[in-house]
Scaffold this active site. Sequence first.
Site, PDB file in Angstrom:
ATOM      1  N   GLU A   1      26.682  31.346 -63.587  1.00  0.00           N
ATOM      2  CA  GLU A   1      27.324  31.911 -62.399  1.00  0.00           C
ATOM      3  C   GLU A   1      26.579  32.884 -61.895  1.00  0.00           C
ATOM      4  O   GLU A   1      26.475  33.284 -60.444  1.00  0.00           O
ATOM      5  CB  GLU A   1      28.692  32.418 -62.775  1.00  0.00           C
ATOM      6  CG  GLU A   1      28.659  33.763 -63.743  1.00  0.00           C
ATOM      7  CD  GLU A   1      28.701  33.387 -65.187  1.00  0.00           C
ATOM      8  OE1 GLU A   1      28.938  34.241 -65.844  1.00  0.00           O
ATOM      9  OE2 GLU A   1      28.270  32.332 -65.553  1.00  0.00           O
TER      10      GLU A   1
ATOM     11  N   CYS B   1      29.254  30.480 -72.295  1.00  0.00           N
ATOM     12  CA  CYS B   1      29.184  31.449 -73.228  1.00  0.00           C
ATOM     13  C   CYS B   1      30.031  31.348 -74.517  1.00  0.00           C
ATOM     14  O   CYS B   1      29.729  30.408 -75.303  1.00  0.00           O
ATOM     15  CB  CYS B   1      28.915  32.805 -72.853  1.00  0.00           C
ATOM     16  SG  CYS B   1      28.269  34.253 -73.904  1.00  0.00           S
TER      17      CYS B   1
ATOM     18  N   HIS C   1      24.835  31.861 -68.555  1.00  0.00           N
ATOM     19  CA  HIS C   1      25.740  32.169 -67.521  1.00  0.00           C
ATOM     20  C   HIS C   1      25.282  31.707 -66.241  1.00  0.00           C
ATOM     21  O   HIS C   1      24.717  32.419 -65.595  1.00  0.00           O
ATOM     22  CB  HIS C   1      26.060  33.628 -67.469  1.00  0.00           C
ATOM     23  CG  HIS C   1      26.703  34.344 -68.484  1.00  0.00           C
ATOM     24  ND1 HIS C   1      27.983  34.616 -68.542  1.00  0.00           N
ATOM     25  CD2 HIS C   1      26.533  34.648 -69.709  1.00  0.00           C
ATOM     26  CE1 HIS C   1      28.447  35.028 -69.602  1.00  0.00           C
ATOM     27  NE2 HIS C   1      27.412  35.245 -70.441  1.00  0.00           N
TER      28      HIS C   1
END
Length: 552
Positions: A528, A403, A526
């Site tokens: 994750e 990001c 993102h």
Amino acid sequence: MKYILVTGGVLSGIGKGVIASSTGVLMKSLGYRVTSVKIDPYINIDAGTMSPFEHGEVFVLDDGGEVDLDLGNYERFIDSTLTRDNNITTGKIYNHVIEKERVGGYLGKTVQVVPHICNAIQDWVERVSVIPVDGSNNTPDICIIELGGTVGDIESMPFIEAMRQFQFRVGKGNFCLFHVSLVPTVGKSQELKTKPTQQSVRELRALGLTPDAIFCRSASPLPAHVKEKISLFCHVPEANVISVYDVSNIYRVPLILDPQGVHNIIYSALQLMPRTPKEDALKEWSKLAESYDRLHNEAIPPVHIAVVGKYTELDDAYHSISSALQHASLRSDQRLVIDWVEASNLEENVEREDPESYHKAWDYVKKANGILVPGGFGDRGVEGKILAAQYCRTSKKPYLGICLGLQIMAVEVCRNVLGWKDANSTEFSAETSHPVVINMPEISKTHMGGTMRLGKRDKTSTLRKLYGDVDEIDERHRHRYEVNPDLVPEIESKSNLRFVAQDETGKRMEIAEMLEHPYMVAVQYHPEFKSRPLRPSPPFVGLILAAAGKFQ
């Protein structure tokens, strides 16, 4: 539908979320489809505007929901895809009830906590519990509800009352209550004290809820006489007093619930029958836990990843980041050490004001095997992140930007390769003559929370080796600003920076790579949030492998 309610007593933060998630793992391994609901008693509509320092990270779902980080635990453990409605807050419930009242939905009645708020809570749970979350169109069999906070909190009282009523609404055999409590040790003798648990259960029963099982958090396994005492004073069978003691890693929690017969308690309370043979039900989790312990042997040389962020004082602020790194290290068979670096300490002014912090931060960066720059908002620490990206580019150190980590990578190249000395993001410098990163025109600049471009986006990617040789990938977003598409042709023609993937419009830069570098990649999304213990996120796997010198 069968419901398992998980409540907590004595104090918050004792592991209700992990116990709820582990129960889900256990029942899923036995053939049941499981979904989860997290109840947060705070008045905020969602977690989107809450400070990471106070509440930890904001977890983003496929539908763009900004929710409590516990939903990340649920998704990772039971490998599900939840919705924003799987997170209930006081703010959501009251907002729903007030909006209904404003349009005459209550036919002029006096709107009260009982019955209207409590009914709204129960209706919400019943509605969400039937939404498929496992990628199929099949309705879940079991819904695990975690009630945040501690029994006795004034904020949670309407939810406690709603659940008291709910057990009768759904009927006997469809509702099971697990209460999580602390059994502390006191004094030199380290005597286990059961009084806090007794008082917590007494308060819960006074509110009309009786636990079917008590999960006792303690430093070590509970001896038989302690279980017997808790059973006697808390009105549960001794076999239903479950010892949840400290373990080497969270993947072992389902493995300590299994031999204590938690599944049998659920079978009895919910009138269920075994679906699949129990043998080897948790085989993959056992391998995962053993691999984690093996790789945390200090004799094994570690891979150091420096996370250069701005919320490093609180581990939970980057909970999904650290989880994704952990998943990747297990897949890559590498021992992982995360070094948290406060980004602002890398900036030149700190060298004068606090030289000790400055040199310590740079020592972590220079000694690390790889660098990760995560997302964030606000200008604090941005210059430090840019310096970290410059160091990785010039020293050929592996780098993963997420990001904001992609945006500062682009800014750094424009400043130091193209010579645009004032290159910046309009988030931090509205007057820059080289707006490398700009506000997205369709997004409000004044409202926070649900206003960012969120949710999943399909895009092509040339990182096919990491993603399994696919043409499109599907990830989650949480940002307002993006690389200025008007400047991309010039940036690519004058530097080694390449924007190798865009969103479906072709205008928004999603993945950036640095040519002639071992591993310097950054993503606008993102990754994750979709990492799983048994399916780690590809960009994280790439970082760990590159940091270990094994990427090729």
